[in-house]
Design a protein around this motif. Sequence first.
Motif, mmCIF file in Angstrom:
data_model
loop_
_atom_site.group_PDB
_atom_site.id
_atom_site.type_symbol
_atom_site.label_atom_id
_atom_site.label_comp_id
_atom_site.label_asym_id
_atom_site.label_seq_id
_atom_site.Cartn_x
_atom_site.Cartn_y
_atom_site.Cartn_z
ATOM 1 N N SER A 8 0.836 -1.205 0.000
ATOM 2 C CA SER A 8 0.000 0.000 0.000
ATOM 3 C C SER A 8 0.866 1.248 0.000
ATOM 4 C CB SER A 8 -0.946 -0.003 1.217
ATOM 5 O OG SER A 8 -0.206 0.009 2.434
ATOM 6 N N ALA A 12 -1.812 2.458 -5.676
ATOM 7 C CA ALA A 12 -2.274 1.111 -6.007
ATOM 8 C C ALA A 12 -2.303 0.251 -4.752
ATOM 9 C CB ALA A 12 -1.369 0.480 -7.058
ATOM 10 N N THR A 14 -2.702 -3.191 -3.205
ATOM 11 C CA THR A 14 -2.473 -4.502 -3.811
ATOM 12 C C THR A 14 -2.474 -5.632 -2.801
ATOM 13 O OG1 THR A 14 -1.132 -3.515 -5.564
ATOM 14 C CG2 THR A 14 -0.824 -5.867 -5.163
ATOM 15 N N HIS A 30 -4.819 -12.158 -7.730
ATOM 16 C CA HIS A 30 -4.303 -10.794 -7.621
ATOM 17 C C HIS A 30 -5.449 -9.800 -7.639
ATOM 18 C CE1 HIS A 30 -1.867 -7.348 -9.703
ATOM 19 N NE2 HIS A 30 -1.884 -7.190 -8.402
ATOM 20 N N ARG A 31 -5.395 -8.822 -6.747
ATOM 21 C CA ARG A 31 -6.321 -7.703 -6.748
ATOM 22 C C ARG A 31 -5.500 -6.414 -6.616
ATOM 23 N NH1 ARG A 31 -9.344 -11.290 -7.615
ATOM 24 N NH2 ARG A 31 -11.529 -11.582 -6.984
ATOM 25 N N CYS A 32 -5.851 -5.422 -7.412
ATOM 26 C CA CYS A 32 -5.167 -4.135 -7.344
ATOM 27 C C CYS A 32 -6.169 -3.041 -7.703
ATOM 28 C CB CYS A 32 -3.972 -4.096 -8.299
ATOM 29 S SG CYS A 32 -3.088 -2.519 -8.299
ATOM 30 N N GLU A 46 -9.702 -6.982 -0.350
ATOM 31 C CA GLU A 46 -8.863 -7.603 -1.380
ATOM 32 C C GLU A 46 -8.220 -8.882 -0.867
ATOM 33 O OE1 GLU A 46 -7.469 -3.773 -4.103
ATOM 34 O OE2 GLU A 46 -6.012 -4.805 -2.839
ATOM 35 N N TYR A 181 3.350 0.260 -10.839
ATOM 36 C CA TYR A 181 3.258 0.101 -9.393
ATOM 37 C C TYR A 181 3.983 -1.182 -8.985
ATOM 38 C CZ TYR A 181 -0.411 3.562 -10.116
ATOM 39 O OH TYR A 181 -1.104 4.684 -10.481
ATOM 40 N N ASP A 183 5.094 -4.735 -8.297
ATOM 41 C CA ASP A 183 4.619 -6.017 -8.806
ATOM 42 C C ASP A 183 4.677 -7.040 -7.670
ATOM 43 O OD1 ASP A 183 4.315 -8.499 -9.963
ATOM 44 O OD2 ASP A 183 5.653 -8.113 -11.637
#
Length: 225
Positions: A8, A12, A14, A30-32, A46, A181, A183
Amino acid sequence: MLVLVVDSSTPAVTAALVEVSADGVALRSHRCTVDARAHGELLAPEVDAVLADVGARPADLTAIVAGLGPGPFTGLRVGLVTGATMGQVLGIPTYGVCSLDGIGHPAAAGEPVLAASDARRREVYWAVYDGAGQRIAGPEVDAPAVAAERARDLAVTVAVGDGAHRYADVLGLSVRAEPRYPDPVALARLAGERIRAGAPGERLTPLYLRRPDAVAATARKPVLP
């Protein structure tokens, strides 16, 4: 080994689940969501979503990886508090990785690269990576022009990250579209050796690089009659 990754440090927000094995790191879910003002509201849902995607429970996690920043105070601490709390409750290790490494490491492809994220106040958080993806300068926070000058001293011609996009005209470098952002797979890979070895968990210490805007008063103000 099923590992949760959270970050965070940028707009983004994530959360991701990855499988860490002797063969490498594989993304499972994956959630972003890009929203600089909703880190606290977004991250927990998320985490629930990525677990539900693979039919897993928190108890199935082996470790947690968290991006340490640098990043703005309020947003960054959401991910670190989430990671640290889950690690403590579940009794599993937590590992921290510089969030800029999650941008610069995967972007390096045989040439040095500048990774920059927006630090607000017309500044960027930045670091430089060599052609193998190893960090050779930073992380630091500076005006974009200062970061660009330092990068050129290290023969950098390419930049990545949302800060690079925001200040492309000032940096004067070629800007790659991705990664913009951190990865989550790259963050997990950078912690992979520690995860596979079962290394002791680490305290998730944030890389703020500067003091928060709000500070406690150091003395009482005089009261006029």
